[in-house]
Structure formats: C-alpha cells, structure tokens
Design a protein around this motif. Structure first.
Motif, PDB file in Angstrom:
ATOM      1  N   PHE A 100       4.750  39.650 153.894  1.00 38.60           N
ATOM      2  CA  PHE A 100       5.630  39.008 154.371  1.00 38.60           C
ATOM      3  C   PHE A 100       5.798  40.250 155.635  1.00 38.60           C
ATOM      4  O   PHE A 100       7.122  38.932 156.113  1.00 38.60           O
ATOM      5  N   ARG A 101       5.425  40.878 155.990  1.00 45.52           N
ATOM      6  CA  ARG A 101       5.547  41.636 157.089  1.00 45.52           C
ATOM      7  C   ARG A 101       5.833  40.295 158.235  1.00 45.52           C
ATOM      8  O   ARG A 101       6.030  40.117 159.142  1.00 45.52           O
ATOM      9  N   GLY A 102       4.557  39.770 157.901  1.00 41.02           N
ATOM     10  CA  GLY A 102       4.192  38.419 158.394  1.00 41.02           C
ATOM     11  C   GLY A 102       4.989  37.443 158.772  1.00 41.02           C
ATOM     12  O   GLY A 102       5.451  36.587 159.838  1.00 41.02           O
ATOM     13  N   GLU A 103       5.799  37.092 157.592  1.00 42.37           N
ATOM     14  CA  GLU A 103       6.860  36.274 157.604  1.00 42.37           C
ATOM     15  C   GLU A 103       7.834  36.317 158.142  1.00 42.37           C
ATOM     16  O   GLU A 103       8.700  35.760 158.884  1.00 42.37           O
ATOM     17  N   LEU A 104       8.516  37.592 158.274  1.00 42.52           N
ATOM     18  CA  LEU A 104       9.429  38.195 158.560  1.00 42.52           C
ATOM     19  C   LEU A 104       8.925  37.929 160.636  1.00 42.52           C
ATOM     20  O   LEU A 104       9.980  37.771 160.975  1.00 42.52           O
ATOM     21  N   MET A 105       7.866  38.233 160.735  1.00 42.12           N
ATOM     22  CA  MET A 105       8.090  38.613 162.507  1.00 42.12           C
ATOM     23  C   MET A 105       7.656  37.161 162.743  1.00 42.12           C
ATOM     24  O   MET A 105       8.429  37.015 163.460  1.00 42.12           O
TER      25      MET A 105
END
Length: 407
Positions: free
Chosen positions: A162-167
């Motif tokens: 989800f870090r990638g999704e937020l980015m």
C-alpha cells in the motif's frame, strides 16, 4: 479490481453481501507497528519528494493527515459468509443491471465502438464490470482514499504494497488528473466507477475525451476507454469468447472438468458437450476448459483464455469472475442461466468446515479449516472422489462426506 487484494474482493462482497467462495482470504498475521504514525508519515513525505512528487502535491495530499485505525481494523477483520454460486449470481447479475447495462451500451455506443476498435474489448465485457463495480457510479465509495491508503501503508500487515499505492495516488494528483478532495472511494483505496487501484489508474487510465485529464469518476469516455485499455493489458484476445454456457452428459470424464485443464473444443464435442440450446460445439482447436461451479449437476460452462487469463486477474474470486463473465453474455443477448441437470446439495460454512477436517484427516488437505469452498478445498475433494471411485467433479456430496467419516 485487480485482483487478489482484499479490497478488490470486498468490492464484490459489498455488492453481494458475501465474499464469494471462489477464494479464501488469508488470516491477518499478528504484527505490531514499531514507529509512530507521525514519524512514518514524515519519512514517507521525504520518500515522495525524492521520487519526484512536487512539494505542492505532497502538502495538498498529506498536510494534517491523521491515522484512521478503523481502516486497519477493517483490513484485519474476518467476517465472511459462504453462499452458493447461484445465490451469488442472483444477487449480482440482476435484471436491473442487465437493463441499466443495455441502456449504457446504447447511450455510449460510439465510445464503446471506438474502444473495441482500438483495444479489442467488447462493450458487454466493459459494461458488466462497470455494473458490478459501482452500478455505473452509484456506489464508488464515500471514504477519503488518501487517508485509507495512508493507514494501510503505515500498518505492518501489508504496508509495502500500500505504500506503492499511496505513492501512485500522489502521482495521479501531480499529473493533474484528480484533486485530493476528489479521491473518494472504497476503504481499500480503489478509485472511480470501475474501481481502479491507484497503481492501475496511474499506469493504465487514458484520456479518452481529450480534455487533458484522466477522470474515471465523471467522464464516461475515460471510464470506457481506460477499462478497455486495462483489460487489454491483462491479456484480452480480440475476437475470442470468454464464457459460454453448455450442456453436459451424465457420463463425462468428470476429472477433466477443471479450469486448469484445457482441451480443444473438438474434444469436448466428442465427449458430448453441446451448447445449452443443444446446438453442437464447433469441432475446432479453440482451447477451452469445462467449468462446473456447483459440480456435475449444476450450471456448466466452457471457459476460454479470456476468462482464465483476464477475468481471474481482475478478481481472483472464481464466483465473482464467473458472474461478471456471465453478465457480459447476458448483455450480449444470451438466455438466463440454467440451474443444471439436477439438485445440488448445499454446503454452508459448518458443512464445509467438517468436510475440510475430514479431508485433512485423510491426508488430502493441509490448509486452513475456514468453511470456504476455495480452490484448495475443491482440489482435495476431487482427490477424495478419485480415491473412492466417485465422479471427480470437485464438488462435495453427502456420499463423499459419509465415505470420509468412515476412514
């Protein structure tokens, strides 16, 4: 959408009131976050700046951000209710959605035709997903997506993903497609009327109306074009079928009925499989699998690479994927689904848990006893049926349970 993620299956669950038993969720691991949310957020802001996100976007999206613990709790909560395939179809592939989908296909006919020319994806396939994911925009979700993504990215359970999704959500803002306050959606961070995760929105959404933005909330052209582009990205084969209801004989080699087993369509014809109308199958080399969601007595389908390679990437729930594919055929004029050749025994949570325990005792099942009739359970059922000389269609019966109890 895209699937395999909890939020993507939850989209189907929200519509059906259940999680379709085609797939089971893994239990949430017990883990503890080791830093405060404020410290994590400060580090993420630095990472976003280093990745090229503008200071203005970072400030607009993340200033004043607080942790929503209810999102983390929802991600870890396990509240699932098994229903039969026919129950799921009845809840999802409704007459209302068929009528609304037909109207949408007529209203946006020129856009759909353009999308099929450019991407090879029929209007019915796009429309069925549009209907199931949001009822054409009526159910896109009401939660602030950035706050949901921040909570899921901070949590230790699936933080890296989800870090990638937020980015990517920040990249969507930075590109000018959406403003932070327009990012409203599901608790798992999906966006727009066909429920794209931010990573798929950023990489696959297209500006189909030519206004310089990719708007999957308000632009029918962008919704249709982007959904078609993403489906092609998943591997859609132009001009090929995806699912067709068929009629099976009572003496088929049932062990061959599995979406992981493919034969030329001519072989299925040799085994007596016909279209549901009784019309013979083409005796050609088109690869196809026989899909029996409720065993040999329930509805039967031939499914093709467009189903196994595309629908099951969109959503790994076998029941959801089958329903979406079936709804597309209905929008193309196919008749209502048959209930099959005979009565099918219901297997609810309690019955399926007992079945799983018996299969485990027999050395055929080593996964969780969760009451979900997922792929692992069905494979174990097929192995037990072969062991006992029963029709190996992968769907349990009381006779199989009795045989297992006697071991």
């Amino acid at each position: 959408m895209r699937r395999g993620l909890l939020g993507q299956l939850a989209a189907a669950a929200a519509l059906a009131g259940v999680v379709a038993p085609g797939i089971a969720f893994a239990a949430a691991p017990e883990c503890q976050n080791t830093v405060s949310f404020s410290r994590w957020l400060a580090e993420f802001r630095q990472e976003a700046a280093a990745a090229g996100i503008s200071r203005a976007t970072i400030s607009a999206a993340l200033d004043g951000m607080t942790l929503d613990r209810s999102i983390i709790a929802r991600d870890r909560r396990q509240t699932f209710f098994a229903q039969s395939f026919l129950d799921v179809v009845q809840k999802l592939a409704t007459t209302h959605r068929i009528r609304a989908g037909t109207r949408a296909m007529q209203r946006h006919k020129a856009i759909f035709q353009r999308a099929e020319r450019e991407f090879g994806v029929p209007a019915s396939v796009i429309t069925a997903f549009w209907a199931l994911e949001s009822d054409f925009g009526a159910g896109v979700g009401k939660l602030p997506v950035l706050r949901s993504l921040a909570a899921l990215a901070y949590d230790c359970r699936r933080g890296e993903m989800f870090r990638g999704e937020l980015m990517d959500a920040l990249r969507i803002i930075d590109r000018g497609d959406l403003r932070p306050n327009q990012m409203v959606g599901s608790w798992a961070g999906e966006l727009g009327q066909t429920q794209f995760l931010p990573s798929h929105y950023y990489r696959h959404a297209v500006d189909y109306d030519g206004d310089g933005r990719r708007d999957l909330f308000n632009s029918p052209a962008d919704i249709i074009g982007s959904t078609a582009a993403f489906i092609r990205h998943l591997g859609w084969k132009r001009g090929q079928p995806w699912l067709e209801e068929v009629r099976v004989t009572k003496d088929l080699p049932w062990e061959e009925a599995d979406i992981s087993i493919t034969h030329p369509r001519s072989r299925w014809a040799q085994w007596g499989v016909t279209y549901i109308s009784g019309k013979p199958l083409p005796r050609d080399s088109m690869p196809a699998s026989l899909h029996l969601p409720m065993g040999r007595n329930g509805p039967a389908f031939l499914v093709y690479p467009n189903f196994t390679q595309v629908y099951l990437q969109w959503n790994q729930s076998l029941y959801y994927a089958t329903t979406a594919a079936y709804l597309a055929t209905r929008l193309d004029g196919a008749p209502p689904m048959s209930k099959g050749r005979g009565p099918v025994e219901p297997f609810g949570l309690a019955e399926t848990r007992e079945l799983q325990r018996l299969l485990r005792r027999a050395g055929l099942y080593d996964a969780e006893v969760d009451g979900i009739m997922g792929a692992g359970t069905r494979a174990a059922v097929k192995a037990a049926q072969i062991r006992f000389g029963l029709p190996a269609d992968g769907y349990p019966t009381s006779e199989l349970v009795q045989r297992l109890r006697r071991l």
